[in-house]
Every structure is written in C-alpha cells, then in structure tokens.
Design a protein around this motif. Structure first.
Motif, PDB file in Angstrom:
ATOM      1  N   ASP A 217       0.818  -1.209   0.000  1.00 59.58           N
ATOM      2  CA  ASP A 217       0.000   0.000   0.000  1.00 59.58           C
ATOM      3  C   ASP A 217       0.855   1.264   0.000  1.00 59.58           C
ATOM      4  OD1 ASP A 217      -2.484  -1.178  -0.062  1.00 59.58           O
ATOM      5  OD2 ASP A 217      -2.815  -1.073   2.105  1.00 59.58           O
ATOM      6  N   PRO A 218       0.274   2.393  -0.439  1.00 52.58           N
ATOM      7  CA  PRO A 218       0.961   3.676  -0.296  1.00 52.58           C
ATOM      8  C   PRO A 218       1.408   3.893   1.151  1.00 52.58           C
ATOM      9  CG  PRO A 218      -0.953   3.933  -1.695  1.00 52.58           C
ATOM     10  CD  PRO A 218      -1.013   2.531  -1.165  1.00 52.58           C
ATOM     11  N   GLY A 219       2.603   4.442   1.303  1.00 55.03           N
ATOM     12  CA  GLY A 219       3.170   4.654   2.622  1.00 55.03           C
ATOM     13  C   GLY A 219       4.121   3.558   3.051  1.00 55.03           C
ATOM     14  N   ALA A 220       4.193   2.474   2.276  1.00 55.55           N
ATOM     15  CA  ALA A 220       5.089   1.366   2.592  1.00 55.55           C
ATOM     16  C   ALA A 220       6.542   1.782   2.390  1.00 55.55           C
ATOM     17  CB  ALA A 220       4.761   0.152   1.727  1.00 55.55           C
ATOM     18  N   SER A 221       7.440   0.934   2.904  1.00 57.87           N
ATOM     19  CA  SER A 221       8.865   1.195   2.722  1.00 57.87           C
ATOM     20  C   SER A 221       9.610  -0.126   2.723  1.00 57.87           C
ATOM     21  CB  SER A 221       9.398   2.112   3.826  1.00 57.87           C
ATOM     22  OG  SER A 221       9.258   1.499   5.091  1.00 57.87           O
ATOM     23  N   GLY A 222      10.874  -0.084   2.284  1.00 65.59           N
ATOM     24  CA  GLY A 222      11.703  -1.276   2.334  1.00 65.59           C
ATOM     25  C   GLY A 222      12.075  -1.838   0.984  1.00 65.59           C
ATOM     26  N   ALA A 223      12.648  -3.044   1.006  1.00 65.26           N
ATOM     27  CA  ALA A 223      13.216  -3.654  -0.203  1.00 65.26           C
ATOM     28  C   ALA A 223      12.172  -3.918  -1.273  1.00 65.26           C
ATOM     29  CB  ALA A 223      13.920  -4.958   0.168  1.00 65.26           C
ATOM     30  N   THR A 224      10.961  -4.328  -0.889  1.00 62.26           N
ATOM     31  CA  THR A 224       9.941  -4.601  -1.903  1.00 62.26           C
ATOM     32  C   THR A 224       9.530  -3.328  -2.618  1.00 62.26           C
ATOM     33  OG1 THR A 224       9.156  -6.476  -0.583  1.00 62.26           O
ATOM     34  CG2 THR A 224       7.718  -5.707  -2.328  1.00 62.26           C
ATOM     35  N   ARG A 234      11.823   0.743 -15.377  1.00 61.08           N
ATOM     36  CA  ARG A 234      11.908   0.010 -16.646  1.00 61.08           C
ATOM     37  C   ARG A 234      10.728   0.347 -17.547  1.00 61.08           C
ATOM     38  NH1 ARG A 234      15.581  -2.205 -20.069  1.00 61.08           N
ATOM     39  NH2 ARG A 234      14.544  -3.721 -21.416  1.00 61.08           N
ATOM     40  N   ARG A 235       9.628   0.765 -16.939  1.00 60.78           N
ATOM     41  CA  ARG A 235       8.431   1.170 -17.685  1.00 60.78           C
ATOM     42  C   ARG A 235       8.472   2.643 -18.078  1.00 60.78           C
ATOM     43  NH1 ARG A 235       5.431  -3.379 -19.260  1.00 60.78           N
ATOM     44  NH2 ARG A 235       5.490  -4.912 -17.571  1.00 60.78           N
ATOM     45  N   GLY A 236       9.607   3.297 -17.837  1.00 61.07           N
ATOM     46  CA  GLY A 236       9.774   4.671 -18.304  1.00 61.07           C
ATOM     47  C   GLY A 236       9.607   5.751 -17.261  1.00 61.07           C
ATOM     48  N   HIS A 237       9.477   5.372 -16.003  1.00 59.24           N
ATOM     49  CA  HIS A 237       9.311   6.355 -14.931  1.00 59.24           C
ATOM     50  C   HIS A 237      10.664   6.597 -14.262  1.00 59.24           C
ATOM     51  CE1 HIS A 237       4.879   6.081 -15.108  1.00 59.24           C
ATOM     52  NE2 HIS A 237       5.120   4.816 -15.425  1.00 59.24           N
ATOM     53  N   GLY A 238      11.003   7.844 -14.065  1.00 60.74           N
ATOM     54  CA  GLY A 238      12.304   8.184 -13.484  1.00 60.74           C
ATOM     55  C   GLY A 238      12.235   8.315 -11.981  1.00 60.74           C
ATOM     56  N   LEU A 239      11.933   7.215 -11.289  1.00 59.21           N
ATOM     57  CA  LEU A 239      11.799   7.261  -9.838  1.00 59.21           C
ATOM     58  C   LEU A 239      13.154   7.075  -9.154  1.00 59.21           C
ATOM     59  CD1 LEU A 239       8.642   4.978  -9.382  1.00 59.21           C
ATOM     60  CD2 LEU A 239       8.717   7.483  -9.519  1.00 59.21           C
ATOM     61  N   VAL A 240      13.294   7.684  -8.005  1.00 59.29           N
ATOM     62  CA  VAL A 240      14.452   7.423  -7.157  1.00 59.29           C
ATOM     63  C   VAL A 240      14.151   6.138  -6.390  1.00 59.29           C
ATOM     64  CG1 VAL A 240      15.846   8.237  -5.235  1.00 59.29           C
ATOM     65  CG2 VAL A 240      14.973   9.871  -6.937  1.00 59.29           C
ATOM     66  N   ALA A 241      15.025   5.161  -6.519  1.00 58.96           N
ATOM     67  CA  ALA A 241      14.806   3.865  -5.851  1.00 58.96           C
ATOM     68  C   ALA A 241      15.271   3.949  -4.401  1.00 58.96           C
ATOM     69  CB  ALA A 241      15.533   2.757  -6.597  1.00 58.96           C
ATOM     70  N   ASP A 242      14.479   4.660  -3.592  1.00 56.11           N
ATOM     71  CA  ASP A 242      14.854   4.923  -2.204  1.00 56.11           C
ATOM     72  C   ASP A 242      14.090   4.061  -1.202  1.00 56.11           C
ATOM     73  OD1 ASP A 242      12.343   6.031  -2.446  1.00 56.11           O
ATOM     74  OD2 ASP A 242      12.929   8.073  -1.852  1.00 56.11           O
ATOM     75  N   GLY A 243      13.211   3.198  -1.695  1.00 52.86           N
ATOM     76  CA  GLY A 243      12.467   2.327  -0.804  1.00 52.86           C
ATOM     77  C   GLY A 243      11.333   2.991  -0.066  1.00 52.86           C
ATOM     78  N   GLN A 244      10.966   4.212  -0.464  1.00 53.60           N
ATOM     79  CA  GLN A 244       9.866   4.928   0.172  1.00 53.60           C
ATOM     80  C   GLN A 244       8.714   5.056  -0.822  1.00 53.60           C
ATOM     81  OE1 GLN A 244      10.003   5.747   3.452  1.00 53.60           O
ATOM     82  NE2 GLN A 244      12.015   4.751   3.424  1.00 53.60           N
ATOM     83  N   TYR A 245       7.585   4.431  -0.475  1.00 53.98           N
ATOM     84  CA  TYR A 245       6.446   4.453  -1.395  1.00 53.98           C
ATOM     85  C   TYR A 245       5.584   5.673  -1.087  1.00 53.98           C
ATOM     86  CZ  TYR A 245       2.886   2.423  -4.471  1.00 53.98           C
ATOM     87  OH  TYR A 245       1.992   2.200  -5.511  1.00 53.98           O
ATOM     88  N   VAL A 248       5.108  10.499  -5.030  1.00 53.06           N
ATOM     89  CA  VAL A 248       5.626  10.470  -6.404  1.00 53.06           C
ATOM     90  C   VAL A 248       5.551   9.052  -6.966  1.00 53.06           C
ATOM     91  CG1 VAL A 248       7.665  10.840  -7.852  1.00 53.06           C
ATOM     92  CG2 VAL A 248       7.133  12.455  -6.011  1.00 53.06           C
ATOM     93  N   SER A 249       6.004   8.076  -6.193  1.00 54.80           N
ATOM     94  CA  SER A 249       5.953   6.680  -6.644  1.00 54.80           C
ATOM     95  C   SER A 249       4.510   6.204  -6.778  1.00 54.80           C
ATOM     96  CB  SER A 249       6.718   5.773  -5.672  1.00 54.80           C
ATOM     97  OG  SER A 249       8.100   6.054  -5.705  1.00 54.80           O
ATOM     98  N   VAL A 250       3.666   6.599  -5.829  1.00 53.71           N
ATOM     99  CA  VAL A 250       2.263   6.172  -5.872  1.00 53.71           C
ATOM    100  C   VAL A 250       1.575   6.708  -7.121  1.00 53.71           C
ATOM    101  CG1 VAL A 250       0.016   6.398  -4.748  1.00 53.71           C
ATOM    102  CG2 VAL A 250       2.050   5.910  -3.374  1.00 53.71           C
ATOM    103  N   GLU A 251       1.798   7.968  -7.439  1.00 61.20           N
ATOM    104  CA  GLU A 251       1.162   8.546  -8.636  1.00 61.20           C
ATOM    105  C   GLU A 251       1.665   7.861  -9.896  1.00 61.20           C
ATOM    106  OE1 GLU A 251      -1.419  10.569  -8.890  1.00 61.20           O
ATOM    107  OE2 GLU A 251      -1.486  10.313  -6.714  1.00 61.20           O
ATOM    108  N   ALA A 252       2.952   7.495  -9.929  1.00 54.39           N
ATOM    109  CA  ALA A 252       3.490   6.771 -11.089  1.00 54.39           C
ATOM    110  C   ALA A 252       2.804   5.416 -11.235  1.00 54.39           C
ATOM    111  CB  ALA A 252       5.003   6.599 -10.941  1.00 54.39           C
ATOM    112  N   VAL A 253       2.613   4.716 -10.120  1.00 55.00           N
ATOM    113  CA  VAL A 253       1.933   3.422 -10.162  1.00 55.00           C
ATOM    114  C   VAL A 253       0.485   3.587 -10.615  1.00 55.00           C
ATOM    115  CG1 VAL A 253       1.038   1.527  -8.727  1.00 55.00           C
ATOM    116  CG2 VAL A 253       3.422   2.274  -8.489  1.00 55.00           C
ATOM    117  N   LYS A 254      -0.181   4.618 -10.134  1.00 49.61           N
ATOM    118  CA  LYS A 254      -1.564   4.859 -10.552  1.00 49.61           C
ATOM    119  C   LYS A 254      -1.659   5.101 -12.055  1.00 49.61           C
ATOM    120  CE  LYS A 254      -3.463   6.625  -6.194  1.00 49.61           C
ATOM    121  NZ  LYS A 254      -4.044   7.809  -5.510  1.00 49.61           N
ATOM    122  N   ARG A 255      -0.711   5.864 -12.610  1.00 46.58           N
ATOM    123  CA  ARG A 255      -0.711   6.088 -14.063  1.00 46.58           C
ATOM    124  C   ARG A 255      -0.489   4.771 -14.802  1.00 46.58           C
ATOM    125  NH1 ARG A 255       2.402  10.556 -12.485  1.00 46.58           N
ATOM    126  NH2 ARG A 255       4.343   9.596 -13.226  1.00 46.58           N
TER     127      ARG A 255
END
Length: 342
Positions: A217-224, A234-245, A248-255
């Motif tokens: 869910d949104p708000g999650a954190s960690g390796a997953t 890989r799908r074209g989103h320039g996210l920082v892989a910081d382990g914080q959902y 920014v990451s949530v909106e990318a997933v929603k799109r």
C-alpha cells in the motif's frame, strides 16, 4: 502435519517467558507501587480528570500504533512455500487443545524465512513453549509481536541474532511429533503465548501465506518498494529507488495501472504485479534486473545490484528456485517473481 503443536483453548492464560529479561516487579518496585497507590487516594478530582485524559490519549496512541502495525507496509514476508495440509489449520482439534499455528508442507530442506525483522529470542526444542516439539525458533518483532517456526531440519541463524524480513533463517524439516516435513508457523500478538490465526495476521500485513502475490500500500517502505521502483523505471518512470512508497511513486503506479485498465488505487497487489514484472533470463540488463537482484537479496542472495543478468545472478536464481522447490531453470518468470515478492 503436526501431531502436537497445540495450545490451550485460552492461550492468553498460558504462562510463558517474556521477550528479553523477566518482566516483573521487584520488591522495591512493589513497595513503590503501593506507595503510589496510597498517594493516589489523596489526589484531587482535577488531577484524576487529568490522569483519565492522559490514559485516553495513551489508549488512542496504542490503537494508532496497532493500526500502523497491521498496514500492508512491506515489512512482512512469506516464511515458506508449500501447501496447506488437511487438518493443519489454526484451531484444528488436538485432543483437549487446539492447533496453535498454520502448517505449510513441503520437502525437507525447503527454505524458511523470517516473516519480519526482529531478534531470535528462542532457538531450542519446541521453542520453550508448552505443547510444541521439534527444533524451533522464535523471533521477537517488537510491539509484543512474535513469530514461531517449528519442526525445523536445520538452523541458519544463532540465538540473539538480528534478522531482516525475508532472510533465510532455517530449513523445513520433520523433527518432533509430526506425520511429515512441514513448517509449523505461529503468530503471537499481545505477548508470547497469545496466538492468533497466522493466515489472517499476515493477510492484514499484505502477505498471502498460501503463496499468492503480496499487497503493498501507499506509505510502505523497504526492499519490496525498491523492487517496485526499479520495475516502474523500466516502464519509463524516473523514480528514485529509495524504498519509500510516497506520493511520487504512488502517482506513477496509478498512471501505470490506468494504462493497463486496472483500478488506479496505488496498491501493488495481485492485479498489478503480474503486468509489472518481466520474465528475465541470463543476458538481460537494466532496471528490471536491478529489481530482480534486490528481490533476491531480500531472500539472502547477497548480489551486487548492477542491473546485469550474468552467471552470478543466474546461479542465484537457480539456487532460490531449488530451495523453494520451484522449477530450476534460472529464468525469473511469474512463478519465481511471485515467490520472491511474497
């Protein structure tokens, strides 16, 4: 299936040791408590009201903490792959008692993983708990939450070791009073000895003990979450892989979900994972391989996350497939992904 592994019908009354040092009042503490009790008789009504208010605030804080602990926040992992044997469910009759956990059957040597980060507080026959037999581990996760792993063939961690979620801690076995190899898995909430249904407990935390896709869910954190971010990149989103959902990451997933005709709720679960992952094999490269390497490391692979699917990563995939009784082909397809991210 367990022949024993029973708990009393009122597990909360079962006397067991607490995490860490024995938690009780010393004589000095008892006397101090009695003194405070006498003093409390003389408190004014206004002070009593303030105390009641403080207690209410503490209760609200506790409830909030409990709700956060039950979130699908990426902090929990599936402890083992296998099937649920007949009669191995939580609460099944065991003579005058009931089955204290959920059995997960597979062959001896199947990997057993820590369900969440914590400290190994028991490593002994039966885990020091009444009614249990066989080699066992107990992990304390904080907030009075514990997990129990029974009938182990081999230990892979020491007593008092700190472990991470998904770390390999043991091998499945058939030690103790059993009819065949399996993991006897228990969840304890409130205190060690107060068992709850492991299937529902993990489901509330986004984990399918039966082996399905996880829910994040949104708000999650960690390796997953890092895995998700790499896959999204890989799908074209320039996210920082910081382990914080975060947002920014949530909106990318929603799109991404909208583009696939899925419910755009931001939860990465059984509907989203299958279309997000890639089938990967040796020679691949890029962010999706970084996702795979991160997922393998969560399961104790210790790879360099370099995005290159070379022989070392291939061997890690094959090793993971072998100890989880999957088809050992070195290809990370949907079945392997589902196991890794569960």
């Amino acid at each position: 299936m367990c022949r024993s592994c029973a708990t009393t019908t009122a597990p909360a009354d079962t006397p067991v040791a607490a995490e860490g040092p024995i938690q009780g009042l010393s004589r000095r503490g008892l006397l101090a408590g009695l003194g405070l009790g006498v003093l409390a008789v003389n408190l004014s009504a206004g002070a009593s009201t303030a105390a009641a208010s403080t207690a209410a605030e503490a209760e609200t804080k506790t409830a909030t903490t409990a709700a956060a602990a039950a979130a699908k926040n990426g902090a929990w992992a599936n402890p083992a792959r296998g099937r649920f044997p007949a009669g191995g469910h939580y609460g099944a009759p065991r003579g005058g008692a009931s089955h204290a956990g959920q059995d997960v059957s597979n062959s001896t040597g199947t990997a057993v993983y820590a369900a969440a980060a914590g400290t190994v507080v028991r490593r002994s026959w039966g885990g020091g708990l009444p009614g249990r037999t066989g080699n066992a581990l107990v992990i304390a996760h904080g907030n009075n939450q514990y997990t129990y792993y029974g009938h182990l063939n081999a230990y892979r961690v020491t007593l008092n070791a700190r472990v991470s979620a998904g770390q390999r801690i043991a091998d499945m076995g058939a030690t103790g009073n059993v009819t065949g190899p399996h993991l006897h898995f228990e969840t304890h909430s409130g205190r060690l000895g107060a068992t709850v249904n492991p299937v529902g407990f993990l489901a509330a935390r986004g984990v399918d003990l039966a082996g399905g896709w996880s829910r994040i869910d949104p708000g999650a954190s960690g390796a997953t979450v890092v895995v998700i971010q790499h896959l999204m990149n890989r799908r074209g989103h320039g996210l920082v892989a910081d382990g914080q959902y975060g947002s920014v990451s949530v909106e990318a997933v929603k799109r991404f979900q909208r583009s696939k005709g899925l419910a755009a709720d931001g939860q990465v679960g059984p509907a989203t994972w299958p279309v997000l992952v890639h089938t990967l094999r040796q020679g691949a490269g890029g962010s999706h391989v970084r996702a795979l390497q991160t997922a393998l490391n969560r399961r104790s692979a210790r790879l360099t996350v370099d995005g290159g699917f070379g022989s070392v990563t291939t061997n890690a995939v094959r090793a993971y497939q072998s100890v989880n009784r999957l088809v050992v082909d070195g290809v990370a397809g949907p079945v392997t992904w589902r196991a890794l991210t569960g």
